[in-house]
Write an enzyme that holds these catalytic residues in place. Sequence first.
Site, PDB file in Angstrom:
ATOM      1  N   HIS A 124      24.636  48.850  49.148  1.00 19.47           N
ATOM      2  CA  HIS A 124      23.320  49.309  49.620  1.00 19.47           C
ATOM      3  C   HIS A 124      22.504  49.895  48.470  1.00 19.47           C
ATOM      4  CE1 HIS A 124      20.520  51.287  52.558  1.00 19.47           C
ATOM      5  NE2 HIS A 124      20.414  52.159  51.556  1.00 19.47           N
ATOM      6  N   GLU A 125      23.106  50.789  47.706  1.00 20.07           N
ATOM      7  CA  GLU A 125      22.343  51.465  46.648  1.00 20.07           C
ATOM      8  C   GLU A 125      21.927  50.494  45.544  1.00 20.07           C
ATOM      9  OE1 GLU A 125      21.179  54.365  47.133  1.00 20.07           O
ATOM     10  OE2 GLU A 125      22.363  54.724  48.938  1.00 20.07           O
ATOM     11  N   HIS A 128      18.625  49.140  46.253  1.00 18.41           N
ATOM     12  CA  HIS A 128      17.517  50.000  45.810  1.00 18.41           C
ATOM     13  C   HIS A 128      17.289  49.865  44.303  1.00 18.41           C
ATOM     14  CE1 HIS A 128      16.884  51.862  49.621  1.00 18.41           C
ATOM     15  NE2 HIS A 128      17.995  52.564  49.641  1.00 18.41           N
ATOM     16  N   HIS A 134      14.226  50.100  52.543  1.00 22.11           N
ATOM     17  CA  HIS A 134      15.079  50.023  53.729  1.00 22.11           C
ATOM     18  C   HIS A 134      14.599  48.942  54.697  1.00 22.11           C
ATOM     19  CE1 HIS A 134      16.715  54.306  52.983  1.00 22.11           C
ATOM     20  NE2 HIS A 134      17.551  53.397  52.531  1.00 22.11           N
TER      21      HIS A 134
END
Lengths: 199, 128
Positions: A124-125, A128, A134
């Site tokens: 997930h990170e 980013h 998101h």
Amino acid sequence: YSFFPGRPRWPDHRRDLTYAFAPENGLTDEVKGVFTRAFARWAAVTPLTFTAVESFRAADIRIGFYAGDHGDGEPFDGVLGTLAHAFSPPSGHFHLDGDESWVVTGDLRSAPVTAIDLESVAVHEIGHLLGLGHSSVEESIMFPTITSRTRKVDLAVDDVTGIQELYGANPNGNPSPPSSTTTPPSSVQERDMSRKGGA
Amino acid sequence: HIFPNASSIPSWLNRTKYAWDQFQNLKGCRPGDHLNGLSNLKTYLNKFGYIPNSPSNFSDLFDNVLQSALLTYQKNFNLNATGFLDDQTLAQIQLPRCGIADIINGASSMNSGSPVAHNATRFHSVSH
């Protein structure tokens, strides 16, 4: 999927990115391998490559575990709550909450309620770090929440479509993105939902 | 704390108090209510972009600002847009999550709408 305001991304001349770990964390090769696998998931669907290097200062992406206030104005909050954060391109800062119970591998069914799958959060990170915001698609990696004792590491169509809008597809890759899987054991999930009131 | 597998987590780390358990006390809270702890929820929603301005301290009143923030939150997380603290919303709020805001400078987006959101995402929001 969404992007950060202004759609920041790594510039065209920076497609081969390096990453390194905060030396004070003293991570084992097994832990570093979790991040290697997480980077590989994004590399498989983009023209980007990720290589581990020793020099923390010189790396494009700098990964560290920190507890509480760690100097970036976004202090961590102890067990559960905020698990990690990463900054938009080309910052490269990737911070994980050192107070969590991070699990490197294996079956999470018998885990305490605080157990968090490290690879799930890493994937997930990294999204980013590459420029994705998101997503409201619950199956996607970029959905903002994760239930403890849950493993979700496969990119969903939503994730792949978003990242390929920023960087294009992997010229050598499989054109069809993998399906997303979330694997909370049913009995564990029921207990967890009971504690949290269901989600 | 990093563990090679789940069974290696010591029992003393399985604490009973977690960062956002305090919000459980707000269950069923509705507009107009005044309840200790609502200010902490406003701080939470401010941190993740749902309340744009950050006053020096938030009140414990369930005001229009909080209601609007909850409606946007509920849209983003595909929940029923009730505008109050129903069970589903509270459960979602208490889940562990990423520290990056869902709404940044009022421009980033999930279902709540944004110029950079993908068409499919916006279409999804219409269905709700």
